[in-house]
Design a protein around this motif. Structure first.
Motif, mmCIF file in Angstrom:
data_model
loop_
_atom_site.group_PDB
_atom_site.id
_atom_site.type_symbol
_atom_site.label_atom_id
_atom_site.label_comp_id
_atom_site.label_asym_id
_atom_site.label_seq_id
_atom_site.Cartn_x
_atom_site.Cartn_y
_atom_site.Cartn_z
ATOM 1 N N PHE A 2 0.832 -1.202 0.000
ATOM 2 C CA PHE A 2 0.000 0.000 0.000
ATOM 3 C C PHE A 2 0.865 1.250 0.000
ATOM 4 C CE2 PHE A 2 -2.477 -3.281 2.248
ATOM 5 C CZ PHE A 2 -3.503 -3.416 1.318
ATOM 6 N N THR A 3 0.380 2.289 -0.668
ATOM 7 C CA THR A 3 1.095 3.568 -0.684
ATOM 8 C C THR A 3 0.922 4.257 0.666
ATOM 9 O OG1 THR A 3 -0.805 4.869 -1.441
ATOM 10 C CG2 THR A 3 0.570 3.828 -3.153
ATOM 11 N N ASP A 4 1.731 5.274 0.914
ATOM 12 C CA ASP A 4 1.582 6.040 2.152
ATOM 13 C C ASP A 4 0.206 6.691 2.220
ATOM 14 O OD1 ASP A 4 4.129 5.336 2.985
ATOM 15 O OD2 ASP A 4 5.048 7.215 2.336
ATOM 16 N N ALA A 5 -0.300 7.164 1.104
ATOM 17 C CA ALA A 5 -1.627 7.784 1.068
ATOM 18 C C ALA A 5 -2.711 6.754 1.409
ATOM 19 C CB ALA A 5 -1.885 8.409 -0.296
ATOM 20 N N GLU A 6 -2.617 5.572 0.846
ATOM 21 C CA GLU A 6 -3.597 4.520 1.149
ATOM 22 C C GLU A 6 -3.537 4.127 2.619
ATOM 23 O OE1 GLU A 6 -3.803 2.365 -3.238
ATOM 24 O OE2 GLU A 6 -2.268 1.731 -1.802
ATOM 25 N N ARG A 7 -2.332 4.064 3.157
ATOM 26 C CA ARG A 7 -2.166 3.714 4.564
ATOM 27 C C ARG A 7 -2.806 4.775 5.467
ATOM 28 N NH1 ARG A 7 1.354 -0.256 5.311
ATOM 29 N NH2 ARG A 7 2.182 0.437 7.298
ATOM 30 N N ALA A 8 -2.658 6.034 5.085
ATOM 31 C CA ALA A 8 -3.278 7.123 5.851
ATOM 32 C C ALA A 8 -4.801 7.008 5.795
ATOM 33 C CB ALA A 8 -2.810 8.482 5.312
ATOM 34 N N ALA A 9 -5.338 6.681 4.635
ATOM 35 C CA ALA A 9 -6.791 6.520 4.483
ATOM 36 C C ALA A 9 -7.290 5.321 5.279
ATOM 37 C CB ALA A 9 -7.154 6.369 3.006
ATOM 38 N N LEU A 10 -6.546 4.232 5.277
ATOM 39 C CA LEU A 10 -6.937 3.047 6.037
ATOM 40 C C LEU A 10 -6.923 3.330 7.543
ATOM 41 C CD1 LEU A 10 -5.110 0.355 3.900
ATOM 42 C CD2 LEU A 10 -7.587 0.492 4.267
ATOM 43 N N GLU A 11 -5.933 4.072 7.998
ATOM 44 C CA GLU A 11 -5.878 4.432 9.429
ATOM 45 C C GLU A 11 -7.045 5.342 9.797
ATOM 46 O OE1 GLU A 11 -4.360 4.616 13.408
ATOM 47 O OE2 GLU A 11 -4.081 3.210 11.765
ATOM 48 N N VAL A 52 -11.063 10.208 16.364
ATOM 49 C CA VAL A 52 -9.928 10.225 15.438
ATOM 50 C C VAL A 52 -8.872 11.174 15.996
ATOM 51 C CG1 VAL A 52 -9.186 10.821 13.104
ATOM 52 C CG2 VAL A 52 -11.387 9.686 13.460
ATOM 53 N N SER A 53 -7.657 10.674 16.139
ATOM 54 C CA SER A 53 -6.589 11.486 16.721
ATOM 55 C C SER A 53 -6.142 12.583 15.751
ATOM 56 C CB SER A 53 -5.390 10.605 17.094
ATOM 57 O OG SER A 53 -4.708 10.178 15.918
ATOM 58 N N ASP A 54 -5.568 13.639 16.325
ATOM 59 C CA ASP A 54 -5.034 14.730 15.501
ATOM 60 C C ASP A 54 -3.909 14.222 14.605
ATOM 61 O OD1 ASP A 54 -6.796 16.562 16.619
ATOM 62 O OD2 ASP A 54 -5.354 17.246 18.131
ATOM 63 N N GLU A 55 -3.128 13.288 15.104
ATOM 64 C CA GLU A 55 -2.015 12.735 14.335
ATOM 65 C C GLU A 55 -2.518 11.996 13.089
ATOM 66 O OE1 GLU A 55 1.822 9.768 15.000
ATOM 67 O OE2 GLU A 55 0.084 9.577 16.332
ATOM 68 N N VAL A 56 -3.554 11.196 13.252
ATOM 69 C CA VAL A 56 -4.117 10.454 12.118
ATOM 70 C C VAL A 56 -4.738 11.422 11.122
ATOM 71 C CG1 VAL A 56 -5.965 8.842 11.466
ATOM 72 C CG2 VAL A 56 -4.383 8.267 13.307
ATOM 73 N N TRP A 57 -5.447 12.432 11.624
ATOM 74 C CA TRP A 57 -6.047 13.425 10.727
ATOM 75 C C TRP A 57 -4.957 14.176 9.953
ATOM 76 C CZ3 TRP A 57 -10.692 14.158 8.795
ATOM 77 C CH2 TRP A 57 -10.896 15.317 8.045
ATOM 78 N N ALA A 58 -3.915 14.617 10.651
ATOM 79 C CA ALA A 58 -2.830 15.361 10.000
ATOM 80 C C ALA A 58 -2.140 14.504 8.943
ATOM 81 C CB ALA A 58 -1.820 15.847 11.045
ATOM 82 N N ASN A 59 -1.962 13.224 9.233
ATOM 83 C CA ASN A 59 -1.344 12.330 8.254
ATOM 84 C C ASN A 59 -2.221 12.207 7.013
ATOM 85 O OD1 ASN A 59 0.586 10.512 7.214
ATOM 86 N ND2 ASN A 59 -0.537 8.772 8.058
ATOM 87 N N ALA A 60 -3.510 12.061 7.194
ATOM 88 C CA ALA A 60 -4.420 11.991 6.042
ATOM 89 C C ALA A 60 -4.393 13.302 5.262
ATOM 90 C CB ALA A 60 -5.834 11.661 6.510
#
Length: 157
Positions: free
Chosen positions: A83-92, A107-115
């Motif tokens: 999976f790409t980094d973008a896909e991984r961010a979407a999955l998280e 949803v954590s701020d870290e997960v949101w910022a990564n997405a």
């Protein structure tokens, strides 16, 4: 095996389902990559134990050309290298958005910022709506014990 309730046969359920489907169709024009869309739909459905939606989104993704390897690895995406980094961010984001009750803060701020590093505002809007809608579909299907396994791609077009 039969569903407890025919979601299309009862007028009240059919009206509700019709609106959820209409909202879902609005997202088809979003700029979110279709592969990302199907991966998110599949992962949320796996978490929620919705066999009907797991069957549907696996088959739809496969029909659109997604590889069996990637589809089989969705449940273990953290350890997968496909999976790409973008896909991984979407999955998280999909996981935390689906498991809101499991985490006091949602949803954590870290997960949101990564997405947000990988998706623009329009794509994030599509992801948020997609995650909310698949959770609604999953809950309806799990509540009525919708049988799984007989879905055909394009069945609801």
């Amino acid at each position: 095996m039969h569903a407890r309730l025919n979601l299309f046969g009862d007028p009240v359920a059919a009206a509700a389902v019709k609106h959820v489907i209409a909202a879902s169709k609005e997202l088809e024009g979003a700029t979110l990559p279709s592969a990302t869309r199907e991966l998110v739909l599949l992962r949320a459905s796996q978490i929620n134990g919705c066999g009907f939606c797991v069957d549907m989104h696996f088959k739809d993704a496969e029909h659109e050309g997604e590889s069996a390897t990637r589809l089989n690895m969705v449940a273990a995406w953290r350890e997968a290298t496909v999976f790409t980094d973008a896909e991984r961010a979407a999955l998280e984001l999909a996981e935390q958005g689906t498991r809101i009750a499991d985490a006091a803060g949602g949803v954590s701020d870290e997960v949101w910022a990564n997405a947000a590093e990988h998706y623009d505002e329009s794509q994030l809007s599509a992801l948020v709506a997609l995650i909310a809608l698949i959770n609604a579909f999953n809950r309806m299907n799990v509540l009525v014990r919708q049988p799984a396994g007989s879905y055909r791609p394009g069945q609801f077009d």
